[in-house]
Design a protein around this motif. Structure first.
Motif, PDB file in Angstrom:
ATOM      1  N   PHE A  82       0.842  -1.197   0.000  1.00 51.31           N
ATOM      2  CA  PHE A  82       0.000   0.000   0.000  1.00 51.31           C
ATOM      3  C   PHE A  82       0.879   1.250   0.000  1.00 51.31           C
ATOM      4  O   PHE A  82       0.795   2.092   0.890  1.00 51.31           O
ATOM      5  CB  PHE A  82      -0.931  -0.015   1.214  1.00 51.31           C
ATOM      6  CG  PHE A  82      -2.069  -0.982   1.113  1.00 51.31           C
ATOM      7  CD1 PHE A  82      -3.375  -0.551   1.288  1.00 51.31           C
ATOM      8  CD2 PHE A  82      -1.856  -2.325   0.842  1.00 51.31           C
ATOM      9  CE1 PHE A  82      -4.441  -1.439   1.197  1.00 51.31           C
ATOM     10  CE2 PHE A  82      -2.902  -3.219   0.746  1.00 51.31           C
ATOM     11  CZ  PHE A  82      -4.200  -2.776   0.915  1.00 51.31           C
ATOM     12  N   ARG A  84       0.954   3.962  -1.599  1.00 54.65           N
ATOM     13  CA  ARG A  84       0.394   5.309  -1.705  1.00 54.65           C
ATOM     14  C   ARG A  84       0.097   5.916  -0.340  1.00 54.65           C
ATOM     15  O   ARG A  84      -0.131   7.123  -0.230  1.00 54.65           O
ATOM     16  CB  ARG A  84      -0.877   5.288  -2.557  1.00 54.65           C
ATOM     17  CG  ARG A  84      -2.039   4.501  -1.985  1.00 54.65           C
ATOM     18  CD  ARG A  84      -3.197   4.513  -2.975  1.00 54.65           C
ATOM     19  NE  ARG A  84      -4.361   3.782  -2.522  1.00 54.65           N
ATOM     20  CZ  ARG A  84      -4.533   2.477  -2.665  1.00 54.65           C
ATOM     21  NH1 ARG A  84      -3.577   1.755  -3.243  1.00 54.65           N
ATOM     22  NH2 ARG A  84      -5.634   1.877  -2.237  1.00 54.65           N
ATOM     23  N   TYR A  85       0.090   5.082   0.712  1.00 59.84           N
ATOM     24  CA  TYR A  85      -0.141   5.596   2.060  1.00 59.84           C
ATOM     25  C   TYR A  85       1.155   5.760   2.858  1.00 59.84           C
ATOM     26  O   TYR A  85       1.134   6.333   3.944  1.00 59.84           O
ATOM     27  CB  TYR A  85      -1.063   4.650   2.841  1.00 59.84           C
ATOM     28  CG  TYR A  85      -2.433   4.481   2.236  1.00 59.84           C
ATOM     29  CD1 TYR A  85      -3.378   5.495   2.315  1.00 59.84           C
ATOM     30  CD2 TYR A  85      -2.783   3.306   1.580  1.00 59.84           C
ATOM     31  CE1 TYR A  85      -4.639   5.341   1.761  1.00 59.84           C
ATOM     32  CE2 TYR A  85      -4.040   3.142   1.020  1.00 59.84           C
ATOM     33  CZ  TYR A  85      -4.961   4.164   1.115  1.00 59.84           C
ATOM     34  OH  TYR A  85      -6.202   4.015   0.563  1.00 59.84           O
ATOM     35  N   HIS A  86       2.261   5.257   2.352  1.00 59.12           N
ATOM     36  CA  HIS A  86       3.484   5.187   3.153  1.00 59.12           C
ATOM     37  C   HIS A  86       4.057   6.551   3.513  1.00 59.12           C
ATOM     38  O   HIS A  86       4.698   6.698   4.558  1.00 59.12           O
ATOM     39  CB  HIS A  86       4.537   4.346   2.424  1.00 59.12           C
ATOM     40  CG  HIS A  86       4.235   2.881   2.437  1.00 59.12           C
ATOM     41  ND1 HIS A  86       5.016   1.948   1.793  1.00 59.12           N
ATOM     42  CD2 HIS A  86       3.225   2.178   3.020  1.00 59.12           C
ATOM     43  CE1 HIS A  86       4.504   0.738   1.975  1.00 59.12           C
ATOM     44  NE2 HIS A  86       3.423   0.854   2.708  1.00 59.12           N
ATOM     45  N   LYS A  88       2.254   9.260   4.007  1.00 58.38           N
ATOM     46  CA  LYS A  88       1.238  10.067   4.679  1.00 58.38           C
ATOM     47  C   LYS A  88       1.286   9.860   6.190  1.00 58.38           C
ATOM     48  O   LYS A  88       1.847   8.891   6.689  1.00 58.38           O
ATOM     49  CB  LYS A  88      -0.151   9.708   4.139  1.00 58.38           C
ATOM     50  CG  LYS A  88      -0.307  10.000   2.652  1.00 58.38           C
ATOM     51  CD  LYS A  88      -1.693   9.634   2.159  1.00 58.38           C
ATOM     52  CE  LYS A  88      -1.849   9.962   0.677  1.00 58.38           C
ATOM     53  NZ  LYS A  88      -3.206   9.626   0.172  1.00 58.38           N
ATOM     54  N   VAL A  90      -0.335   8.671   9.346  1.00 58.63           N
ATOM     55  CA  VAL A  90      -1.384   7.683   9.603  1.00 58.63           C
ATOM     56  C   VAL A  90      -1.505   7.425  11.098  1.00 58.63           C
ATOM     57  O   VAL A  90      -0.517   7.464  11.838  1.00 58.63           O
ATOM     58  CB  VAL A  90      -1.103   6.356   8.860  1.00 58.63           C
ATOM     59  CG1 VAL A  90      -0.999   6.594   7.366  1.00 58.63           C
ATOM     60  CG2 VAL A  90       0.165   5.688   9.374  1.00 58.63           C
ATOM     61  N   PHE A 107       5.684   2.683   6.467  1.00 56.45           N
ATOM     62  CA  PHE A 107       5.026   3.937   6.836  1.00 56.45           C
ATOM     63  C   PHE A 107       6.055   4.888   7.456  1.00 56.45           C
ATOM     64  O   PHE A 107       6.768   4.526   8.390  1.00 56.45           O
ATOM     65  CB  PHE A 107       3.887   3.675   7.821  1.00 56.45           C
ATOM     66  CG  PHE A 107       2.738   2.921   7.219  1.00 56.45           C
ATOM     67  CD1 PHE A 107       1.793   3.572   6.436  1.00 56.45           C
ATOM     68  CD2 PHE A 107       2.608   1.555   7.411  1.00 56.45           C
ATOM     69  CE1 PHE A 107       0.737   2.874   5.865  1.00 56.45           C
ATOM     70  CE2 PHE A 107       1.559   0.846   6.845  1.00 56.45           C
ATOM     71  CZ  PHE A 107       0.623   1.509   6.067  1.00 56.45           C
ATOM     72  N   SER A 145      -4.334  11.217   7.592  1.00 55.39           N
ATOM     73  CA  SER A 145      -4.974  10.898   6.317  1.00 55.39           C
ATOM     74  C   SER A 145      -5.511   9.479   6.247  1.00 55.39           C
ATOM     75  O   SER A 145      -6.284   9.153   5.344  1.00 55.39           O
ATOM     76  CB  SER A 145      -3.982  11.109   5.169  1.00 55.39           C
ATOM     77  OG  SER A 145      -2.889  10.220   5.304  1.00 55.39           O
ATOM     78  N   THR A 146      -5.111   8.623   7.200  1.00 57.14           N
ATOM     79  CA  THR A 146      -5.494   7.215   7.145  1.00 57.14           C
ATOM     80  C   THR A 146      -5.483   6.638   8.555  1.00 57.14           C
ATOM     81  O   THR A 146      -4.698   7.064   9.402  1.00 57.14           O
ATOM     82  CB  THR A 146      -4.502   6.405   6.274  1.00 57.14           C
ATOM     83  OG1 THR A 146      -4.365   7.034   5.001  1.00 57.14           O
ATOM     84  CG2 THR A 146      -4.980   4.977   6.067  1.00 57.14           C
ATOM     85  N   VAL A 148      -4.978   2.959  10.473  1.00 53.22           N
ATOM     86  CA  VAL A 148      -4.507   1.587  10.273  1.00 53.22           C
ATOM     87  C   VAL A 148      -4.786   0.792  11.544  1.00 53.22           C
ATOM     88  O   VAL A 148      -4.305   1.144  12.624  1.00 53.22           O
ATOM     89  CB  VAL A 148      -3.002   1.546   9.945  1.00 53.22           C
ATOM     90  CG1 VAL A 148      -2.553   0.099   9.732  1.00 53.22           C
ATOM     91  CG2 VAL A 148      -2.693   2.381   8.708  1.00 53.22           C
ATOM     92  N   PRO A 186      -9.638   6.709   4.612  1.00 52.44           N
ATOM     93  CA  PRO A 186      -9.468   5.252   4.511  1.00 52.44           C
ATOM     94  C   PRO A 186      -9.177   4.619   5.872  1.00 52.44           C
ATOM     95  O   PRO A 186      -8.445   5.181   6.690  1.00 52.44           O
ATOM     96  CB  PRO A 186      -8.263   5.097   3.576  1.00 52.44           C
ATOM     97  CG  PRO A 186      -8.141   6.397   2.862  1.00 52.44           C
ATOM     98  CD  PRO A 186      -8.653   7.439   3.800  1.00 52.44           C
TER      99      PRO A 186
END
Length: 204
Positions: A82, A84-86, A88, A90, A107, A145-146, A148, A186
């Motif tokens: 994933f 595209r989230y690394h 950001k 989180v 991340f 933004s996310t 987890v 997300p």
């Protein structure tokens, strides 16, 4: 060989920290005298509270055969893809060394529930003993933004409240709730099991 094995762990090979007796005997038949596996073997688990290396060490001890981290697939292992989230910021929730797990997966800016609570202490109001006695200016916080979810938390009420705050403020916890927006931020849930097998006679 033209085949290999995928082994679940909890409830299949071990119950909690206790190996199932037949499992140790079976694994002795899968390795040669040098301790090398005769066929490809991978272990899969819904657990997400440790690094792969730690789980490999635990399995090696419990089963009596050498196991490397490359043979272990944790519930959070797919998050390596994933990307595209690394980069950001989180919010991570669960148990164990959360920052180490998140950074090992790629991340770069993980924030734990405990860190968020320290920066926004007024958000956690269920436990009266943990409420702040003295109000202080709130620290600057990057927008999240996310979310987890590595696994189940210990303090459910704190984690649920802060995650809800993040979702209902679009990543700015501490701000007033705005109009509900959909889709919300997300939420990457690694393990959605609500029951599992441990040492107790009934599932937990």
């Amino acid at each position: 060989p033209s085949f290999g094995f995928l082994f679940d762990i909890d409830g299949v090979l071990v119950r909690g920290r206790t190996p199932i007796p037949a499992a140790r005997a079976a694994f002795r038949k899968l390795v040669n005298p040098q301790g090398q596996f005769l066929v490809p073997v991978v272990f899969v688990t819904n657990a997400g509270d440790c690094l792969r290396q730690k789980k490999a060490e635990q399995l090696s001890h419990l089963l009596g055969v050498p196991i490397s981290q490359d043979q272990v697939m944790m519930s959070h292992s797919p998050l390596r893809m994933f990307k595209r989230y690394h980069e950001k910021c989180v919010l991570v929730s669960g148990q164990g060394p959360l920052l180490d797990i998140a950074q090992d997966l790629g991340f770069c800016q993980p924030i734990t529930i405990d860190t968020l609570r320290e920066k926004r202490p007024l958000l956690d109001a269920v436990d009266h003993d943990r409420r702040p006695n003295v109000l202080r200016s709130q620290e600057q916080l990057f927008s999240l933004s996310t979310v987890v979810l590595f696994g189940e938390p210990v303090r459910w009420e704190t984690s649920l409240q802060l995650i809800i705050d993040v979702l209902l403020t679009s990543g700015y916890p501490g701000n007033p709730y705005g109009q509900e927006s959909y889709p919300h931020l997300p939420v990457l849930a690694c393990n959605m099991d609500l029951m599992w097998v441990a040492e107790a006679q009934s599932p937990r």
